[in-house]
Design a protein around this motif. Sequence first.
Motif, mmCIF file in Angstrom:
data_model
loop_
_atom_site.group_PDB
_atom_site.id
_atom_site.type_symbol
_atom_site.label_atom_id
_atom_site.label_comp_id
_atom_site.label_asym_id
_atom_site.label_seq_id
_atom_site.Cartn_x
_atom_site.Cartn_y
_atom_site.Cartn_z
ATOM 1 N N GLU A 39 75.130 54.820 -12.101
ATOM 2 C CA GLU A 39 73.798 54.306 -12.428
ATOM 3 C C GLU A 39 73.865 53.319 -13.591
ATOM 4 O OE1 GLU A 39 71.330 57.617 -13.227
ATOM 5 O OE2 GLU A 39 71.341 58.386 -11.158
ATOM 6 N N THR A 40 74.637 53.685 -14.593
ATOM 7 C CA THR A 40 74.784 52.776 -15.734
ATOM 8 C C THR A 40 75.417 51.456 -15.311
ATOM 9 O OG1 THR A 40 75.066 54.691 -17.190
ATOM 10 C CG2 THR A 40 75.768 52.549 -18.047
ATOM 11 N N GLU A 74 76.333 59.350 -13.301
ATOM 12 C CA GLU A 74 75.719 58.684 -14.444
ATOM 13 C C GLU A 74 76.376 57.339 -14.713
ATOM 14 O OE1 GLU A 74 76.131 61.471 -17.565
ATOM 15 O OE2 GLU A 74 74.600 62.856 -16.794
ATOM 16 N N GLU A 75 77.714 57.312 -14.577
ATOM 17 C CA GLU A 75 78.420 56.041 -14.784
ATOM 18 C C GLU A 75 78.030 55.010 -13.736
ATOM 19 O OE1 GLU A 75 82.549 56.846 -14.868
ATOM 20 O OE2 GLU A 75 82.499 57.948 -16.764
ATOM 21 N N GLU A 96 72.887 49.239 -13.543
ATOM 22 C CA GLU A 96 71.995 48.599 -14.506
ATOM 23 C C GLU A 96 72.707 47.469 -15.237
ATOM 24 O OE1 GLU A 96 70.711 51.716 -17.010
ATOM 25 O OE2 GLU A 96 69.462 52.706 -15.489
ATOM 26 N N GLU A 97 73.968 47.724 -15.601
ATOM 27 C CA GLU A 97 74.731 46.683 -16.300
ATOM 28 C C GLU A 97 74.957 45.463 -15.410
ATOM 29 O OE1 GLU A 97 78.251 48.624 -17.527
ATOM 30 O OE2 GLU A 97 77.321 49.659 -19.236
#
Length: 647
Positions: A442-443, A439-440, A446-447
Amino acid sequence: MVTISGDGEDPHELEQLLAMLKENRGFDFSGYKRSTLMRRIGRRMAAVGLGTFGEYRDFLEVQPEEYAALFDNLLINVTGFFRDAPAWKALAERVVPELIGVGPPARPIRVWSAGCSTGEEAYTLAMVLAEVLGVDGFRDRVKIYATDLDEAALQTARAGAYSERKIRDVPAELRARYFEQLQSNYVFRRDLRRQVIFGRNDLTKDAPISRVDLLVVRNTLMYFNAETQANILRRMHFALNDSGFIFLGKAEMLLNHGDWFEPVDLRKRLFHKLPRRSRSPRLALDDAAGENAARAAQIRAAALAAGPVAQLALDTEDNLVVANTQAETLFKLHPMDVGRPFQDLEVSFRPVELRSIIERVKQELRPVELQHVEWQRSAPAEVCVLDVVVGPLFDGGHGLIGVGISFNDVTRYSRLHDELEHANEELERAYQELQSLNEELETTNEELQSTNEELETTNEELQSTNEELETMNEELQSTNDELQEINDALRVRTGELDAANAFLASVLQSLGTAVIVVDDKLRVTVWSQGAEDLWGLRADEAHGQHLLGLDIGLPVREVAPLVHRALEPGRTGRAGLTVDAINRRGRSVRLRVEASLLSDNGAAQGVILIANHAGSRGASAAAGPDGSRAAPPLVEKSAVEKPAVED
């Protein structure tokens, strides 16, 4: 306010409060007398201004520091050295010699002081025994175990230091022999202090100290109800040797326990233990049994002895009847232990307290299982885990004939179970960490994408800002040139103003000794240097002040009519008068004061006052009151605009 008698209070709330004390702090007061508990808790409730036990329970949850004050009230530490001296004298004369005379000469003597509080009674016991045995004999033979529920009191007892007020009941010769003075305190001798061992013990639930020759429990039982007292005395009866003694306080009796203790000195509360009769196990087989029955019994005994599970069997009198090989090895039992009371064996309370459980099994006639009992073995030094089963033993007619105890060593399974749980926890934690990392990631992607777009936008903005800065730089350069031109013009104007000020100062100096210019309201606008030298008042002090309000050597009230005439419409020329004045040194001077109108295009702007020494005129009047030349005056810029002086 709490009703001490209990009227108006819900007993259920008190029980809930006691349950919370047991759960949160480990203090079990359920065996204490309810009237005593209500009275002492009521004191604390009154001190903090609460009315019910429920409110006080909530108060304890939000104010945990209140626990200390509450326990100080509940665990009253009232004690002292040689408290009730005649009783201690009877103990030394009647009980101690009998204790010493039992058994071999070098036999160890074990003493238990229960409810020792801050240690005064424990050290009193030490002095009594040391006086009879001698210091060397005391060190070699005596161990005093002093216990209490209050950890703060035990800390004080371990220090062994007491003030002169607390030690005043110790006879002077004993004080000199057993205490060392350290500053303002008296400290019990260190070489004898090692024989006194302090520890925490709850009489209502903790295992008692066993094989005790003398048990001192003074004014402690009185705080418990009858049922709890009986339970504690049963434990103490077990703790004492058959020849042991118990020493109670003045407020306590053993009237209902005559089958356990007999009085030695009833008035002094000294009692002797009555040993419980034990029956030897019946080990022989029935002589009428045949050879096959004997053989079968022998096989059963061999099978029991060789069993992999440690097993013990007790008769109805709690005497050890059977211990198989595994039990003897595990608990270091000796064949001679068979037939002894189970309560005298260490296995009765270690690894787990079994005596109360055995009583429960005998009463309920059903087995009790204790799982996952951890035991710290001394040899070999390791922690083992046991499952203990205590069950009743019945004869053919279903009558109770004894109690069986099995100790199943499940250390290996417990370790495997713990390792499996740990592995599962690690696996679950790793899975959660992996999911969290995905999850980190993917985040983060995106960031990064968003950051890249922001950087492109920022680049465009920076380029635009750079162009704006270049334009602003050109504008600033132009503004700088204009400011430079303004500075040059200001410099020229400043030079012209300085020349005008210098010229005006020369004019004022040439007019007379002192020159004062006032406006049409008679407020001072110009105060020349000559006026400062003549009357000692600075220009900044005089400026803006009303002429008639000046406290100087000039008689302004005499000059006032002259000024008013000068302001009259149509008045021209200069009018004057001679007055007597006082200069700044306090000397009398005679001055000629002349007034002329100050006008602008015919409009009256004020009056010019010129003061000269009488007989002087014009340039000669520029001399000061002492005959010296006055310096050029510093003139306000507003006061020199277009002066119009009429002769």
